[in-house]
Design a protein around this motif. Structure first.
Motif, PDB file in Angstrom:
ATOM      1  N   ARG A 196      64.771 136.971  68.712  1.00 56.80           N
ATOM      2  CA  ARG A 196      63.638 137.897  68.807  1.00 56.80           C
ATOM      3  C   ARG A 196      63.075 138.212  67.433  1.00 56.80           C
ATOM      4  NH1 ARG A 196      66.925 140.542  72.639  1.00 56.80           N
ATOM      5  NH2 ARG A 196      67.345 142.251  71.199  1.00 56.80           N
ATOM      6  N   ARG A 197      63.948 138.334  66.422  1.00 55.91           N
ATOM      7  CA  ARG A 197      63.436 138.578  65.065  1.00 55.91           C
ATOM      8  C   ARG A 197      62.611 137.386  64.579  1.00 55.91           C
ATOM      9  NH1 ARG A 197      68.606 140.987  64.174  1.00 55.91           N
ATOM     10  NH2 ARG A 197      69.388 139.037  63.289  1.00 55.91           N
ATOM     11  N   GLY A 198      63.084 136.167  64.892  1.00 57.56           N
ATOM     12  CA  GLY A 198      62.315 134.982  64.501  1.00 57.56           C
ATOM     13  C   GLY A 198      60.951 134.943  65.173  1.00 57.56           C
ATOM     14  N   ILE A 199      60.932 135.283  66.462  1.00 59.78           N
ATOM     15  CA  ILE A 199      59.657 135.303  67.184  1.00 59.78           C
ATOM     16  C   ILE A 199      58.739 136.373  66.614  1.00 59.78           C
ATOM     17  CG2 ILE A 199      58.597 135.782  69.415  1.00 59.78           C
ATOM     18  CD1 ILE A 199      60.995 134.477  70.737  1.00 59.78           C
ATOM     19  N   LEU A 200      59.300 137.523  66.259  1.00 58.12           N
ATOM     20  CA  LEU A 200      58.494 138.601  65.684  1.00 58.12           C
ATOM     21  C   LEU A 200      57.872 138.163  64.360  1.00 58.12           C
ATOM     22  CD1 LEU A 200      57.516 141.506  65.795  1.00 58.12           C
ATOM     23  CD2 LEU A 200      59.642 142.210  64.678  1.00 58.12           C
ATOM     24  N   VAL A 201      58.647 137.488  63.528  1.00 56.21           N
ATOM     25  CA  VAL A 201      58.099 136.991  62.259  1.00 56.21           C
ATOM     26  C   VAL A 201      56.952 136.012  62.524  1.00 56.21           C
ATOM     27  CG1 VAL A 201      58.621 135.586  60.228  1.00 56.21           C
ATOM     28  CG2 VAL A 201      60.244 137.335  60.975  1.00 56.21           C
ATOM     29  N   LEU A 202      57.124 135.123  63.518  1.00 56.13           N
ATOM     30  CA  LEU A 202      56.066 134.180  63.856  1.00 56.13           C
ATOM     31  C   LEU A 202      54.812 134.911  64.324  1.00 56.13           C
ATOM     32  CD1 LEU A 202      55.035 131.304  64.442  1.00 56.13           C
ATOM     33  CD2 LEU A 202      56.108 131.475  66.692  1.00 56.13           C
ATOM     34  N   TRP A 219      55.001 144.513  87.692  1.00 54.86           N
ATOM     35  CA  TRP A 219      54.330 144.834  86.422  1.00 54.86           C
ATOM     36  C   TRP A 219      54.729 143.843  85.332  1.00 54.86           C
ATOM     37  CZ3 TRP A 219      50.277 147.646  86.646  1.00 54.86           C
ATOM     38  CH2 TRP A 219      50.154 148.644  87.608  1.00 54.86           C
ATOM     39  N   PHE A 220      55.991 143.477  85.327  1.00 56.25           N
ATOM     40  CA  PHE A 220      56.422 142.469  84.364  1.00 56.25           C
ATOM     41  C   PHE A 220      55.708 141.145  84.627  1.00 56.25           C
ATOM     42  CE2 PHE A 220      59.123 138.739  83.794  1.00 56.25           C
ATOM     43  CZ  PHE A 220      59.323 138.762  82.424  1.00 56.25           C
ATOM     44  N   SER A 221      55.674 140.725  85.880  1.00 54.41           N
ATOM     45  CA  SER A 221      55.042 139.451  86.219  1.00 54.41           C
ATOM     46  C   SER A 221      53.558 139.474  85.876  1.00 54.41           C
ATOM     47  CB  SER A 221      55.234 139.148  87.706  1.00 54.41           C
ATOM     48  OG  SER A 221      56.605 139.101  88.040  1.00 54.41           O
ATOM     49  N   ALA A 222      52.877 140.590  86.194  1.00 51.09           N
ATOM     50  CA  ALA A 222      51.439 140.685  85.916  1.00 51.09           C
ATOM     51  C   ALA A 222      51.157 140.627  84.419  1.00 51.09           C
ATOM     52  CB  ALA A 222      50.877 141.967  86.525  1.00 51.09           C
ATOM     53  N   SER A 223      51.987 141.319  83.628  1.00 54.00           N
ATOM     54  CA  SER A 223      51.762 141.313  82.177  1.00 54.00           C
ATOM     55  C   SER A 223      51.958 139.918  81.591  1.00 54.00           C
ATOM     56  CB  SER A 223      52.701 142.311  81.498  1.00 54.00           C
ATOM     57  OG  SER A 223      54.056 141.943  81.699  1.00 54.00           O
ATOM     58  N   VAL A 224      52.975 139.200  82.092  1.00 55.37           N
ATOM     59  CA  VAL A 224      53.196 137.841  81.597  1.00 55.37           C
ATOM     60  C   VAL A 224      52.045 136.924  82.005  1.00 55.37           C
ATOM     61  CG1 VAL A 224      54.685 135.813  81.770  1.00 55.37           C
ATOM     62  CG2 VAL A 224      55.699 138.081  81.520  1.00 55.37           C
ATOM     63  N   VAL A 277      55.392 136.289  75.408  1.00 55.19           N
ATOM     64  CA  VAL A 277      56.014 135.995  76.694  1.00 55.19           C
ATOM     65  C   VAL A 277      57.479 135.600  76.511  1.00 55.19           C
ATOM     66  CG1 VAL A 277      55.972 134.436  78.674  1.00 55.19           C
ATOM     67  CG2 VAL A 277      53.844 135.379  77.788  1.00 55.19           C
ATOM     68  N   ALA A 278      57.761 134.778  75.495  1.00 50.24           N
ATOM     69  CA  ALA A 278      59.148 134.390  75.236  1.00 50.24           C
ATOM     70  C   ALA A 278      60.004 135.620  74.954  1.00 50.24           C
ATOM     71  CB  ALA A 278      59.201 133.422  74.053  1.00 50.24           C
ATOM     72  N   ASN A 279      59.472 136.558  74.182  1.00 46.05           N
ATOM     73  CA  ASN A 279      60.208 137.788  73.891  1.00 46.05           C
ATOM     74  C   ASN A 279      60.473 138.579  75.166  1.00 46.05           C
ATOM     75  OD1 ASN A 279      61.461 139.017  71.742  1.00 46.05           O
ATOM     76  ND2 ASN A 279      59.574 139.369  70.606  1.00 46.05           N
ATOM     77  N   LEU A 280      59.455 138.687  76.030  1.00 46.19           N
ATOM     78  CA  LEU A 280      59.635 139.412  77.287  1.00 46.19           C
ATOM     79  C   LEU A 280      60.703 138.761  78.155  1.00 46.19           C
ATOM     80  CD1 LEU A 280      55.903 140.170  78.187  1.00 46.19           C
ATOM     81  CD2 LEU A 280      57.641 141.832  77.515  1.00 46.19           C
ATOM     82  N   LEU A 281      60.699 137.444  78.221  1.00 45.83           N
ATOM     83  CA  LEU A 281      61.675 136.753  79.058  1.00 45.83           C
ATOM     84  C   LEU A 281      63.090 136.887  78.501  1.00 45.83           C
ATOM     85  CD1 LEU A 281      59.719 133.504  79.995  1.00 45.83           C
ATOM     86  CD2 LEU A 281      60.208 135.472  81.445  1.00 45.83           C
ATOM     87  N   ILE A 282      63.217 136.867  77.180  1.00 45.31           N
ATOM     88  CA  ILE A 282      64.548 137.032  76.583  1.00 45.31           C
ATOM     89  C   ILE A 282      65.087 138.426  76.878  1.00 45.31           C
ATOM     90  CG2 ILE A 282      65.787 137.218  74.398  1.00 45.31           C
ATOM     91  CD1 ILE A 282      64.052 134.972  73.339  1.00 45.31           C
TER      92      ILE A 282
END
Length: 707
Positions: free
Chosen positions: A492-498, A98-103, A368-373
């Motif tokens: 993750r906070r930086g990515i969320l702001v972006l 499920w993780f792989s499919a979502s990414v 995707v970056a957030n999911l991988l982190i």
């Protein structure tokens, strides 16, 4: 150490500096011992071989250092190591489907939409036009004092521009004309492109039979020659190879076929032309400099830049305007790449969509970056075990990067399939009139773009967790530490702001688009759009004695159309809103000083039913009537925009105006008809009676009772 030779002391000092570049734990344990060994070897080598020996020692030392560093850093990426690690990464991803499919789907959405827009942009804006040297072809546009947004030029001016400008290899003009064809007992009509030889030379048109017409055949009397297109040659003669020399009657004049174009010949805006003839075969006078009713192009000479040619052409045009001020005063020249001229209306729309899908792609990469982190935070035990077995930072980071690469390749493949579906759907739903839409296709170029975009996404989202692992203290990780929860939260906070910033950009753009679309739905053009049909008719001028006779025949046709059941009204016009071209003239108001710059107005010739058929109100005076014929006083009707500009504080009714030396008295004012672009201003317009300002073609506007 001071008793040692200078060369040895410098060598030992340099070697100690080299040791400082090694990891700190190695320096603490081995640096002093290594330096002592190097010192002893350097003393022995210098004593036996001198400076040459020290040089050889340094060469071996540096070679050993770089070889060791390369092996340490790049063993993981050797060909025999990549495949096993990709298999490990694949197994890891299969354990979390499920993780792989979502990414993969997140990547596919971004790559697919971006690739679809790139396909449209490449096909419409970037793909070279389908003829040799298309990047050196430009459109020549003579600009009116008030730019009305279309590109035309006069034959004499273009001829002089081509002759007087060194940077121009060829230049010419063309327009379409319909000829009545008499072939034995059969009658038909051909749409013919009438052009100068330089026009076809600009497009590097090739022939499969015969020759092209020459400059000497532009002279009346020698101009009864014609070149067929491949399609007409096949349909009319059955691909007769001996067609050259065949005679055909066009508009009661005998023409000789002198050539046949190749099947690959492509001339934009003239795709429907069935044949080509010298421009002087038209019934008008192409030697008039003020007659700018032609499409004009030029081919820039090899080795000359577009900007250089543009400046030289404008300088030459300015000298022509100074030489012929009576017909060229206030005019200017615009030089536009032909590719940009063809795709001009579609360019802003594609750029807007491009910006939107880039934002969508970046949001997907951030997700995707957030999911991988987050996933990397849950794999501490796995990474700790691999570190305990001897895996270093580079190997651990490379494993995560391999997983990211697999996800990117899968996402790119699905995205390419999605792009093909989006492009096919978009082409089916696209409105008519989008330039070069038939050239849009998903080809090798587009596939390369999709693959490249997938690899870029690896860099955008895959390197973040890999870089974090590479910076992790492996010793602390083995003692039960984590990757650095504080750092991960900060990232993750930086990515969320972006993501929020990009999402707000998309929402703002979508809101503006919805508001613009709502405004377009509420757009009131100033006339009734419902149940209105238009059609264009051209007369065979060889069968009529005068323009008045043509106008009378059109009136008979309009009466016949009005008698059809369900038809409520029929009007006629030379052009108008949402159909046909727009002609302009130079306005003069007797008794007023127009200043240095001529004033341009739109001009239309209409019949008495035109305003009624459209549903345009008469707001002052009267409209055109049947009594306004060729024998009556010359009259005109103007729109409200004309009044606002030239009679803001008084009524214009009864005043005299002159447009292109045609004088008339204003008898009425009608409401404005808005251009199709909601943000485009309404321009001043003058309407003449058809019986007083006649021509050989007209538009019929047919108002029906039902859709």
């Amino acid at each position: 150490m001071n008793s040692l030779p200078v060369a040895v002391r410098w060598s030992v000092s340099a070697y100690r500096g080299l040791l400082r570049l090694l990891p700190a734990w190695f320096g603490r344990r081995f640096a002093e011992e290594a330096a002592q060994v190097f010192r002893d070897v350097a003393i022995d080598v210098h004593a036996r071989r001198g400076l040459r020996g020290l040089g050889a020692l340094w060469a071996r030392t540096l070679a050993d250092v770089f070889r060791g560093a390369w092996q340490e850093r790049h063993t993981y990426w050797s060909p025999w190591n990549i495949w096993p690690n990709l298999r490990i990464a694949g197994r890891s991803l299969r354990r979390e489907p499920w993780f792989s499919a979502s990414v993969v789907m997140t990547i596919a959405l971004g790559v697919g939409s971006t690739t679809a827009i790139y396909t449209l942009a490449y096909g419409i804006l970037l793909r070279p036009l389908p003829f040799p040297g298309s990047e050196r072809v430009v459109a020549l546009c003579e600009m009116e004092p008030q730019d009305l947004g279309y590109c035309v030029a006069s034959p004499p001016n273009v001829r002089d521009l081509g002759a007087l400008t060194d940077s121009v290899e060829a230049a010419g003009v063309a327009r379409t004309w319909r000829f009545r064809v008499q072939d034995g007992a059969e009658q038909s009509s051909w749409r013919v492109g009438i052009a100068t030889p330089g026009f076809l030379k600009t497009y590097d048109v090739r022939l499969q039979h015969g020759r092209m017409f020459l400059e000497s055949e532009l002279v009346r009397g020698a101009n009864r020659v014609i070149v067929l297109t491949d399609e007409l040659w096949r349909s009319w003669t059955g691909a007769d190879p001996d067609v050259v020399g065949r005679r055909v009657t066009l508009d009661a004049q005998e023409f000789v076929v002198i050539g046949v174009l190749g099947p690959e010949a492509w001339i934009p805006e003239f795709e429907h032309a069935e044949a080509w003839a010298p421009v002087t075969t038209s019934p008008d006078n192409p030697e008039q400099r003020e007659w700018r009713g032609f499409t004009s192009v030029a081919r820039i000479a090899p080795g000359i830049g577009i900007e250089q040619a543009r400046e030289e052409l404008k300088t030459t045009y300015a000298s022509l305007a100074a030489e012929y001020p009576e017909v060229m005063a206030g005019l200017g020249l615009d030089v536009v790449r032909l590719r940009d001229q063809i795709s001009g209306d579609a360019r802003p729309m594609i750029r807007l969509f491009g910006l939107a899908v880039i934002c969508l792609l970046l949001i997907g990469c951030a997700n995707v970056a957030n999911l991988l982190i987050v996933r990397s935070q849950t794999r501490v035990s796995e990474v700790a075990v691999r570190a305990a077995l001897g895996a270093g930072r580079v190997r651990l980071a490379g494993q995560l990067l391999a997983e990211s690469m697999i996800l990117a390749v899968l996402g790119g493949a699905v995205g390419l399939v999605l792009a093909i579906a989006l492009v096919n759907t978009g082409m089916r739903l696209a409105p008519a009139g989008i330039p070069r839409l038939d050239e849009v296709a998903v080809d090798v170029n587009v596939a390369i773009f999709a693959i490249s975009l997938s690899l870029i996404t690896v860099l955008l989202f895959g390197l973040i967790p890999a870089f974090r692992v590479a910076r992790t203290d492996i010793g602390g990780l083995l003692r039960g530490g984590r990757f650095g929860d504080r750092d991960a939260a900060r990232v993750r906070r930086g990515i969320l702001v972006l993501e929020l910033a990009l999402a707000m950009t998309l929402l703002t753009g979508a809101g503006l688009g919805i508001r613009g679309f709502a405004g377009l739905l509420q757009w009131d053009p100033g006339f009734d759009r419902d149940n209105l049909v238009t059609t264009w008719v051209s007369a065979d001028i060889t069968r009529f004695d005068s323009g008045v006779a043509i106008a009378e025949r059109f009136s008979v046709a309009a009466e016949a159309l009005a008698s059809v059941p369900g038809v409520e009204g029929v009007g006629q016009s030379s052009a108008g809103p949402l159909f046909g071209g727009i002609e302009t003239g130079i306005l003069e108001i007797p008794g007023r000083d127009s200043g240095d710059q001529p004033v341009a107005v739109q001009i239309f010739d209409i019949d008495a039913e035109y305003f009624g058929a459209l549903g345009v109100p008469i707001v002052g005076g009267r409209g055109i009537t049947m009594a306004d014929d060729a024998g009556s006083a010359k009259v005109a009707v103007v729109n409200e925009a004309f009044v606002r500009r030239h009679w803001p504080d008084a009524s214009p009714i009864g005043a005299e105006v002159v447009v292109n030396e045609h004088a008339a008295v204003i008898v009425g004012v009608v409401g404005d008809m808005l251009p199709f672009q909601p943000d485009e201003p309404v321009r001043p317009a003058v309407y003449w009676p058809r019986q007083q300002y006649t021509r050989g073609a007209t538009y019929f506007l047919i108002r029906t009772a039902h859709p």
